[in-house]
Design a protein around this motif. Structure first.
Motif, PDB file in Angstrom:
ATOM      1  N   PHE A  15       7.307   7.028 -12.378  1.00 47.14           N
ATOM      2  CA  PHE A  15       7.476   5.809 -11.575  1.00 47.14           C
ATOM      3  C   PHE A  15       8.962   5.600 -11.334  1.00 47.14           C
ATOM      4  CE2 PHE A  15       8.409   1.330 -11.112  1.00 47.14           C
ATOM      5  CZ  PHE A  15       7.404   0.837 -10.287  1.00 47.14           C
ATOM      6  N   ALA A  16       9.313   5.224 -10.096  1.00 45.68           N
ATOM      7  CA  ALA A  16      10.721   4.965  -9.799  1.00 45.68           C
ATOM      8  C   ALA A  16      10.847   3.976  -8.652  1.00 45.68           C
ATOM      9  CB  ALA A  16      11.453   6.258  -9.447  1.00 45.68           C
ATOM     10  N   LEU A  68      -2.593  10.208 -13.219  1.00 45.27           N
ATOM     11  CA  LEU A  68      -2.183   8.815 -13.351  1.00 45.27           C
ATOM     12  C   LEU A  68      -3.330   7.913 -12.932  1.00 45.27           C
ATOM     13  CD1 LEU A  68       1.420   8.998 -11.828  1.00 45.27           C
ATOM     14  CD2 LEU A  68       0.825   8.859 -14.253  1.00 45.27           C
ATOM     15  N   ASP A  69      -3.312   6.702 -13.480  1.00 42.78           N
ATOM     16  CA  ASP A  69      -4.382   5.758 -13.198  1.00 42.78           C
ATOM     17  C   ASP A  69      -3.874   4.334 -13.440  1.00 42.78           C
ATOM     18  OD1 ASP A  69      -6.893   4.800 -12.572  1.00 42.78           O
ATOM     19  OD2 ASP A  69      -7.796   5.285 -14.504  1.00 42.78           O
ATOM     20  N   THR A  81      25.394  -2.328  -4.488  1.00 46.59           N
ATOM     21  CA  THR A  81      25.997  -2.106  -3.178  1.00 46.59           C
ATOM     22  C   THR A  81      25.142  -1.146  -2.362  1.00 46.59           C
ATOM     23  OG1 THR A  81      28.199  -2.475  -4.093  1.00 46.59           O
ATOM     24  CG2 THR A  81      28.063  -1.314  -1.981  1.00 46.59           C
ATOM     25  N   SER A  82      24.697  -0.079  -3.002  1.00 44.11           N
ATOM     26  CA  SER A  82      23.752   0.872  -2.392  1.00 44.11           C
ATOM     27  C   SER A  82      22.414   0.654  -3.077  1.00 44.11           C
ATOM     28  CB  SER A  82      24.233   2.312  -2.585  1.00 44.11           C
ATOM     29  OG  SER A  82      25.502   2.509  -1.985  1.00 44.11           O
ATOM     30  N   ASP A  83      21.604  -0.263  -2.514  1.00 42.03           N
ATOM     31  CA  ASP A  83      20.421  -0.696  -3.241  1.00 42.03           C
ATOM     32  C   ASP A  83      19.225   0.229  -3.027  1.00 42.03           C
ATOM     33  OD1 ASP A  83      19.762  -1.387  -0.668  1.00 42.03           O
ATOM     34  OD2 ASP A  83      19.841  -3.552  -1.001  1.00 42.03           O
ATOM     35  N   ALA A  84      18.221   0.058  -3.891  1.00 42.14           N
ATOM     36  CA  ALA A  84      17.005   0.859  -3.826  1.00 42.14           C
ATOM     37  C   ALA A  84      16.238   0.542  -2.548  1.00 42.14           C
ATOM     38  CB  ALA A  84      16.145   0.594  -5.052  1.00 42.14           C
ATOM     39  N   ASP A  85      15.637   1.564  -1.942  1.00 37.56           N
ATOM     40  CA  ASP A  85      14.919   1.377  -0.692  1.00 37.56           C
ATOM     41  C   ASP A  85      13.520   1.985  -0.698  1.00 37.56           C
ATOM     42  OD1 ASP A  85      15.538   4.093  -0.550  1.00 37.56           O
ATOM     43  OD2 ASP A  85      17.128   3.812   0.930  1.00 37.56           O
ATOM     44  N   ILE A  86      13.063   2.472  -1.877  1.00 36.94           N
ATOM     45  CA  ILE A  86      11.744   3.099  -1.941  1.00 36.94           C
ATOM     46  C   ILE A  86      11.199   2.993  -3.362  1.00 36.94           C
ATOM     47  CG2 ILE A  86      12.530   5.442  -2.528  1.00 36.94           C
ATOM     48  CD1 ILE A  86      10.452   6.500  -0.495  1.00 36.94           C
ATOM     49  N   MET A  87       9.894   2.918  -3.465  1.00 41.76           N
ATOM     50  CA  MET A  87       9.214   3.046  -4.756  1.00 41.76           C
ATOM     51  C   MET A  87       8.378   4.309  -4.715  1.00 41.76           C
ATOM     52  SD  MET A  87       6.057   2.712  -6.398  1.00 41.76           S
ATOM     53  CE  MET A  87       5.007   1.410  -5.810  1.00 41.76           C
ATOM     54  N   SER A  88       8.449   5.109  -5.768  1.00 40.20           N
ATOM     55  CA  SER A  88       7.718   6.368  -5.810  1.00 40.20           C
ATOM     56  C   SER A  88       6.907   6.472  -7.087  1.00 40.20           C
ATOM     57  CB  SER A  88       8.684   7.554  -5.717  1.00 40.20           C
ATOM     58  OG  SER A  88       7.991   8.781  -5.829  1.00 40.20           O
ATOM     59  N   ILE A  89       5.709   7.015  -6.962  1.00 45.40           N
ATOM     60  CA  ILE A  89       4.877   7.355  -8.107  1.00 45.40           C
ATOM     61  C   ILE A  89       4.698   8.864  -8.107  1.00 45.40           C
ATOM     62  CG2 ILE A  89       2.558   7.162  -9.105  1.00 45.40           C
ATOM     63  CD1 ILE A  89       2.423   4.337  -7.910  1.00 45.40           C
ATOM     64  N   GLY A  90       5.194   9.537  -9.137  1.00 48.58           N
ATOM     65  CA  GLY A  90       5.048  10.984  -9.252  1.00 48.58           C
ATOM     66  C   GLY A  90       6.283  11.795  -8.963  1.00 48.58           C
ATOM     67  N   SER A  91       7.425  11.126  -8.653  1.00 52.21           N
ATOM     68  CA  SER A  91       8.649  11.875  -8.368  1.00 52.21           C
ATOM     69  C   SER A  91       9.852  10.941  -8.454  1.00 52.21           C
ATOM     70  CB  SER A  91       8.600  12.492  -6.964  1.00 52.21           C
ATOM     71  OG  SER A  91       8.753  11.479  -5.974  1.00 52.21           O
ATOM     72  N   LEU A  92      11.054  11.509  -8.316  1.00 51.06           N
ATOM     73  CA  LEU A  92      12.284  10.730  -8.205  1.00 51.06           C
ATOM     74  C   LEU A  92      12.909  11.007  -6.844  1.00 51.06           C
ATOM     75  CD1 LEU A  92      14.401   8.846  -9.453  1.00 51.06           C
ATOM     76  CD2 LEU A  92      15.594  10.886 -10.298  1.00 51.06           C
ATOM     77  N   PRO A  93      12.903  10.026  -5.920  1.00 48.74           N
ATOM     78  CA  PRO A  93      13.506  10.231  -4.599  1.00 48.74           C
ATOM     79  C   PRO A  93      15.026  10.065  -4.653  1.00 48.74           C
ATOM     80  CG  PRO A  93      11.898   8.414  -4.607  1.00 48.74           C
ATOM     81  CD  PRO A  93      12.255   8.721  -6.022  1.00 48.74           C
ATOM     82  N   SER A  94      15.725  10.815  -3.806  1.00 44.73           N
ATOM     83  CA  SER A  94      17.177  10.681  -3.649  1.00 44.73           C
ATOM     84  C   SER A  94      17.623  11.472  -2.438  1.00 44.73           C
ATOM     85  CB  SER A  94      17.910  11.186  -4.898  1.00 44.73           C
ATOM     86  OG  SER A  94      19.312  11.097  -4.728  1.00 44.73           O
ATOM     87  N   HIS A 104       0.839  -1.192   0.000  1.00 42.09           N
ATOM     88  CA  HIS A 104       0.000   0.000   0.000  1.00 42.09           C
ATOM     89  C   HIS A 104       0.881   1.252   0.000  1.00 42.09           C
ATOM     90  CE1 HIS A 104      -3.001  -2.942   0.745  1.00 42.09           C
ATOM     91  NE2 HIS A 104      -2.646  -3.156   2.002  1.00 42.09           N
ATOM     92  N   LEU A 105       0.374   2.316  -0.592  1.00 49.69           N
ATOM     93  CA  LEU A 105       1.159   3.533  -0.795  1.00 49.69           C
ATOM     94  C   LEU A 105       0.806   4.615   0.208  1.00 49.69           C
ATOM     95  CD1 LEU A 105       0.886   3.836  -4.690  1.00 49.69           C
ATOM     96  CD2 LEU A 105       2.634   2.655  -3.355  1.00 49.69           C
TER      97      LEU A 105
END
Length: 268
Positions: free
Chosen positions: A78-79, A200-201, A175-188, A10-11
């Motif tokens: 999506f990211a 979006l739908d 080594t530094s792996d992804a820790d989040i999924m985002s819809i609508g932006s790029l986290p960093s 869930h988001l």
């Protein structure tokens, strides 16, 4: 926002003013209702999702989107990315509306090294501004194929170091792996950027590569005038499904004075 796949991803809603604000209330979507993003701070995210796809070496992403305007910006839709620090590890999908581009962009980078990047032909998004379009990224374990509105989308690889990489490369092998999924932006590095302005739908992620007929089938599911026949891929390999329908997305405003929510077990 509920994950209809049954996997519990869930988001969380961030930045939205809630259903009391007409600009962010559910709007007519490609199917049922959708959600409008203001391009400033609206996003959904999940910190659970990267672990769900950490072993996936093949799979697919399906997105219905509508671009508000020719903004001149690169906007992320999506990211799956790393947010803990500034290390560039991500698999993302974006609309690149920068002058001279106006194209779809799909990119995988791990530990700061680009593995592959696919771009659509220049100006190919201009005809889609203000209307719904459907995108599928299907990866068969060897290379990704991109579909738009049910057919293979014209484009090319500008980075092709290793096109076999998929979610596992960013969510487990880095080594530094992804820790989040985002819809609508790029986290960093603890913040987000390149927010999407539009709607979006019905966003789906599968653990297998969708065929051309299945990509067409997904497109036809929500069109009044289907093209060809296509095949509905069904729900067997869904690992994430966010319908973004009214009733699936809810928010509560707290006044900071005496508002609270208590949850207790049902004694029945």
């Amino acid at each position: 926002t509920l994950d209809s796949s049954g996997n519990g991803n869930h988001l969380s809603m961030i930045g939205f003013s809630g259903v009391l604000d007409p600009s962010t209330a559910p709007i007519e979507g490609a199917t049922g209702t959708g959600v409008h993003f203001d391009g400033t701070d609206d996003e959904f995210n999940s910190t659970d999702f990267p672990s769900t796809v950490a072993s996936d070496t093949a799979g697919s992403i399906s997105i219905w989107g509508r671009i508000d305007s020719d903004s001149g910006n690169r906007e992320h839709v999506f990211a799956v990315a790393r947010d803990a620090d500034a290390t560039a590890t991500y698999l993302h999908v974006s609309w690149d509306m920068v002058s001279g581009r106006k194209r779809l962009n799909v990119e995988l980078t791990a530990d700061g090294t680009g593995q592959w990047r696919w771009i659509g032909s220049n100006d190919s998004l201009l005809g889609h501004v203000g209307r719904w379009l459907h995108v599928v990224i299907s990866h068969n374990g060897t290379t990704p194929t991109i579909y738009m509105d049910g057919v293979v989308h014209t484009g090319s690889f500008v980075v092709s170091t290793d096109k076999t990489k998929w979610f596992k490369a960013v969510a487990a092998d880095a080594t530094s792996d992804a820790d989040i999924m985002s819809i609508g932006s790029l986290p960093s590095n603890g913040s987000a950027s390149a927010f999407f302005a539009g709607s979006l739908d019905d966003i789906r992620v599968y653990s297998d590569a969708l065929s051309a007929n299945e990509a067409l089938g997904l497109y036809n599911l929500h069109r009044n005038e289907p093209i060809g026949s296509g095949t509905d891929p069904g729900a067997a390999n869904l690992v994430g499904h966010w319908k973004l329908d009214k009733g699936d997305t809810r928010s509560i405003e707290f006044d900071g004075d005496d508002d609270s929510v208590n949850i207790r077990a049902d004694s029945s």
